[in-house]
Design a protein around this motif. Sequence first.
Motif, PDB file in Angstrom:
ATOM      1  N   GLY A 218       0.836  -1.200   0.000  1.00 58.82           N
ATOM      2  CA  GLY A 218       0.000   0.000   0.000  1.00 58.82           C
ATOM      3  C   GLY A 218       0.865   1.242   0.000  1.00 58.82           C
ATOM      4  O   GLY A 218       1.384   1.651   1.032  1.00 58.82           O
ATOM      5  N   SER A 219       1.013   1.850  -1.172  1.00 62.26           N
ATOM      6  CA  SER A 219       1.780   3.085  -1.316  1.00 62.26           C
ATOM      7  C   SER A 219       0.874   4.165  -1.886  1.00 62.26           C
ATOM      8  O   SER A 219       1.259   4.913  -2.776  1.00 62.26           O
ATOM      9  N   ASP A 220      -0.344   4.201  -1.370  1.00 63.50           N
ATOM     10  CA  ASP A 220      -1.399   5.033  -1.948  1.00 63.50           C
ATOM     11  C   ASP A 220      -1.705   6.276  -1.127  1.00 63.50           C
ATOM     12  O   ASP A 220      -2.833   6.768  -1.130  1.00 63.50           O
ATOM     13  N   GLY A 221      -0.700   6.797  -0.423  1.00 64.39           N
ATOM     14  CA  GLY A 221      -0.816   8.130   0.141  1.00 64.39           C
ATOM     15  C   GLY A 221      -1.458   8.196   1.512  1.00 64.39           C
ATOM     16  O   GLY A 221      -1.829   7.190   2.121  1.00 64.39           O
ATOM     17  N   ILE A 222      -1.610   9.433   1.999  1.00 67.16           N
ATOM     18  CA  ILE A 222      -2.059   9.659   3.364  1.00 67.16           C
ATOM     19  C   ILE A 222      -3.482   9.164   3.587  1.00 67.16           C
ATOM     20  O   ILE A 222      -3.850   8.791   4.708  1.00 67.16           O
ATOM     21  N   ARG A 223      -4.309   9.112   2.561  1.00 68.35           N
ATOM     22  CA  ARG A 223      -5.670   8.590   2.669  1.00 68.35           C
ATOM     23  C   ARG A 223      -5.767   7.211   2.031  1.00 68.35           C
ATOM     24  O   ARG A 223      -6.738   6.881   1.340  1.00 68.35           O
ATOM     25  N   SER A 224      -4.790   6.406   2.292  1.00 64.06           N
ATOM     26  CA  SER A 224      -4.665   5.065   1.722  1.00 64.06           C
ATOM     27  C   SER A 224      -5.888   4.196   2.009  1.00 64.06           C
ATOM     28  O   SER A 224      -6.384   4.149   3.136  1.00 64.06           O
ATOM     29  N   ARG A 225      -6.345   3.481   0.976  1.00 67.47           N
ATOM     30  CA  ARG A 225      -7.403   2.496   1.178  1.00 67.47           C
ATOM     31  C   ARG A 225      -6.830   1.192   1.718  1.00 67.47           C
ATOM     32  O   ARG A 225      -7.519   0.463   2.444  1.00 67.47           O
ATOM     33  N   VAL A 226      -5.605   0.886   1.370  1.00 69.17           N
ATOM     34  CA  VAL A 226      -4.981  -0.319   1.915  1.00 69.17           C
ATOM     35  C   VAL A 226      -4.796  -0.183   3.418  1.00 69.17           C
ATOM     36  O   VAL A 226      -4.796  -1.178   4.158  1.00 69.17           O
ATOM     37  N   ARG A 227      -4.673   1.014   3.885  1.00 66.45           N
ATOM     38  CA  ARG A 227      -4.506   1.259   5.315  1.00 66.45           C
ATOM     39  C   ARG A 227      -5.703   0.758   6.129  1.00 66.45           C
ATOM     40  O   ARG A 227      -5.601   0.533   7.346  1.00 66.45           O
ATOM     41  N   ASP A 228      -6.843   0.558   5.482  1.00 63.76           N
ATOM     42  CA  ASP A 228      -8.021   0.046   6.173  1.00 63.76           C
ATOM     43  C   ASP A 228      -7.746  -1.298   6.847  1.00 63.76           C
ATOM     44  O   ASP A 228      -8.416  -1.648   7.825  1.00 63.76           O
ATOM     45  N   VAL A 229      -6.793  -2.050   6.332  1.00 64.88           N
ATOM     46  CA  VAL A 229      -6.419  -3.323   6.953  1.00 64.88           C
ATOM     47  C   VAL A 229      -5.966  -3.096   8.390  1.00 64.88           C
ATOM     48  O   VAL A 229      -6.263  -3.887   9.288  1.00 64.88           O
ATOM     49  N   PHE A 230      -5.243  -2.018   8.632  1.00 66.56           N
ATOM     50  CA  PHE A 230      -4.670  -1.737   9.941  1.00 66.56           C
ATOM     51  C   PHE A 230      -5.544  -0.789  10.765  1.00 66.56           C
ATOM     52  O   PHE A 230      -5.407  -0.723  11.978  1.00 66.56           O
ATOM     53  N   ASP A 231      -6.413  -0.058  10.104  1.00 67.64           N
ATOM     54  CA  ASP A 231      -7.248   0.927  10.778  1.00 67.64           C
ATOM     55  C   ASP A 231      -8.641   0.901  10.158  1.00 67.64           C
ATOM     56  O   ASP A 231      -9.010   1.775   9.367  1.00 67.64           O
ATOM     57  N   ARG A 235      -9.469   6.427  10.636  1.00 73.69           N
ATOM     58  CA  ARG A 235      -9.184   7.682  11.323  1.00 73.69           C
ATOM     59  C   ARG A 235      -8.684   8.728  10.338  1.00 73.69           C
ATOM     60  O   ARG A 235      -7.837   8.446   9.503  1.00 73.69           O
ATOM     61  N   GLU A 236      -9.200   9.921  10.470  1.00 75.08           N
ATOM     62  CA  GLU A 236      -8.807  11.000   9.567  1.00 75.08           C
ATOM     63  C   GLU A 236      -7.413  11.507   9.928  1.00 75.08           C
ATOM     64  O   GLU A 236      -7.019  11.492  11.097  1.00 75.08           O
ATOM     65  N   PRO A 237      -6.631  11.957   8.939  1.00 71.61           N
ATOM     66  CA  PRO A 237      -5.347  12.597   9.243  1.00 71.61           C
ATOM     67  C   PRO A 237      -5.555  13.841  10.112  1.00 71.61           C
ATOM     68  O   PRO A 237      -6.660  14.394  10.181  1.00 71.61           O
ATOM     69  N   VAL A 238      -4.498  14.274  10.767  1.00 75.10           N
ATOM     70  CA  VAL A 238      -4.552  15.401  11.696  1.00 75.10           C
ATOM     71  C   VAL A 238      -4.049  16.661  10.991  1.00 75.10           C
ATOM     72  O   VAL A 238      -2.987  16.645  10.351  1.00 75.10           O
ATOM     73  N   ASP A 336      -0.890  15.428   8.679  1.00 77.33           N
ATOM     74  CA  ASP A 336      -0.019  14.296   8.929  1.00 77.33           C
ATOM     75  C   ASP A 336      -0.716  13.391   9.937  1.00 77.33           C
ATOM     76  O   ASP A 336      -1.905  13.550  10.213  1.00 77.33           O
ATOM     77  N   ARG A 337      -0.003  12.419  10.483  1.00 77.80           N
ATOM     78  CA  ARG A 337      -0.544  11.513  11.492  1.00 77.80           C
ATOM     79  C   ARG A 337       0.498  11.298  12.579  1.00 77.80           C
ATOM     80  O   ARG A 337       1.701  11.454  12.335  1.00 77.80           O
ATOM     81  N   ALA A 338       0.032  10.901  13.751  1.00 77.27           N
ATOM     82  CA  ALA A 338       0.962  10.424  14.765  1.00 77.27           C
ATOM     83  C   ALA A 338       1.579   9.119  14.278  1.00 77.27           C
ATOM     84  O   ALA A 338       0.954   8.377  13.509  1.00 77.27           O
ATOM     85  N   ARG A 420       7.600  17.472  12.715  1.00 77.98           N
ATOM     86  CA  ARG A 420       6.595  18.183  13.502  1.00 77.98           C
ATOM     87  C   ARG A 420       7.259  19.194  14.439  1.00 77.98           C
ATOM     88  O   ARG A 420       6.774  20.317  14.616  1.00 77.98           O
ATOM     89  N   LEU A 421       8.377  18.784  15.064  1.00 80.07           N
ATOM     90  CA  LEU A 421       9.075  19.681  15.981  1.00 80.07           C
ATOM     91  C   LEU A 421       9.584  20.914  15.247  1.00 80.07           C
ATOM     92  O   LEU A 421       9.492  22.036  15.745  1.00 80.07           O
TER      93      LEU A 421
END
Length: 535
Positions: A218-231, A235-238, A336-338, A420-421
């Motif tokens: 899954g290399s489909d960006g900050i709003r990845s659909r593959v990320r649904d496997v893990f989340d 959750r929306e990005p911050v 971004d995300r934590a 972030r810092l």
Amino acid sequence: MWSGMGLALVPVALLSLRIAPLTGSACRSRAAMVSQLGSVHHTSHSSKDWHQADQGQVRRQKVEVIIAGGGIGGLFSALVLCKMGYDVRVFEKAKQYRPFGGPIQIASNAAESIRRIDEGVYQKILHRSTIIGDRMNGLKDGLSDEWFATFDLDSPARRRGQVSSVVIDRPVLQEILLGEVGHCVTKDTEVIGCEQVGERMQVQLSTGMMAEGDLLIGSDGIRSRVRDVFDPSRREPVWSGYTCVAGMAYCTPPDIQEVGYKVWVGPRKYFVSVDVGGGRIQWYAFLNIPPGSLMIERDETLGWLKNDQYADWADDVALLLNNSPVDEVEQRDLYDRAPDLQWSSGRVCLLGDAAHPMMPNLGQGGGMAIEDALVLGQEIAKLNVGRDPNGVPCKRLPLALRKYNQNRVLRAAAVQGLSRLSSAFLFQYQPPLDIEWSFPPRIKNTGPKSLITRACQGFLQNVAFPLQFEFLFSFPECVDPEVFADSMAGDFGTSQATETRGPRGTADGPSKIRQAERELISGRASLEEWFQKYW
């Protein structure tokens, strides 16, 4: 400024692609996927070849890889795995790589990673890029135009035998990569769901079809659909606290020969300029404006920046804004995300912004994705008995993904935190305390934040920035030098490293250097015990 480039590429037929009507829903949850592991034996595969082993001719399966997303991370992953001899398919949701896009910074660590992936691609990139790391770079006060702190990008790179940081037009980089792996890319097609069935991944596509493979990246960006496997909750990005307006100035500032990268800072805003070659300066205006609240037409944006946001700032800021065509100005809110600790599950893994989106302050977003691609390829290659490039056993791919996750998560989280810092510091900046040595002396900028800003100046210049770039550019030292490349400057324990590391003597080998990281990741010792031993 954040788009791709249109190229006359005709996607080839999907390599051994199994097509069927779309069934099921979006990506299953991690628990659902894990529960299926081993419950169903993988079905017959479609791509077969013959491998000549020492004991005779053995019939075997060729590894099939599906990559969601054809951005920088996806294309470099395809390059790594194609070079390893695998069937790779990249699905990119954009209809075309658009014919414009802002430059991308390739810092020394990313450049060294590319070198180890493919020397030819590395040379092409250097030939068509602009070096900025060998010039002065740093922060300037937006109002006075005086240097606040500078940072050295060149020395940490040269000590490791690396090239200084460069910038390259994003369309040019895409052109180089598509010249190598364009035959693997299918555009106007998004991965919208996935499911592991036995030892195969079934992938749902936006076209209504399905594809199968041994591995999904899954290399489909900050709003990845593959990320649904893990989340599964999605959750929306911050929101980062900033919106960014970017443009291209066609002019030559008077300090162009001496300065490559400048950040003018002021209260709750800053302005970045980068020499990208060809008489062009890429600029970015970062403003503390809530997302979705900037209601200005594009043709009014430059006037608004000049007259309302940066009216009293340095002359060079006005020079850049006055020489920028309005049709090359774009705006977006930054998110971004934590840091997340899990990027792999079974035969699925995340890469790049899908795994670790970050602020652009350090110019490391694309670099982290390139590092990911290198380490992922390395871990897959390590599965081979005897390092046979054609011998990856499909059953062991989940192990490679777990090792990739373990080897990348701490560094990526650290870079996310540094980004972030850096953003937080720039956000809090106030013109520093200053004394005019007239008669009588006059003290300017006496507020608490101005005092803090002045107190931080020496620390940033002499401690924080040197340590930051030593850490960022140290990455290739953590990569097994026997994978993808022979020993070279920057590797621990090699003759080249000894020559570049000065009079301190021969460095420890990789196994000793990485002992601390391995103990921390393995959990064999508590965090308190680990700090007592290594801090």
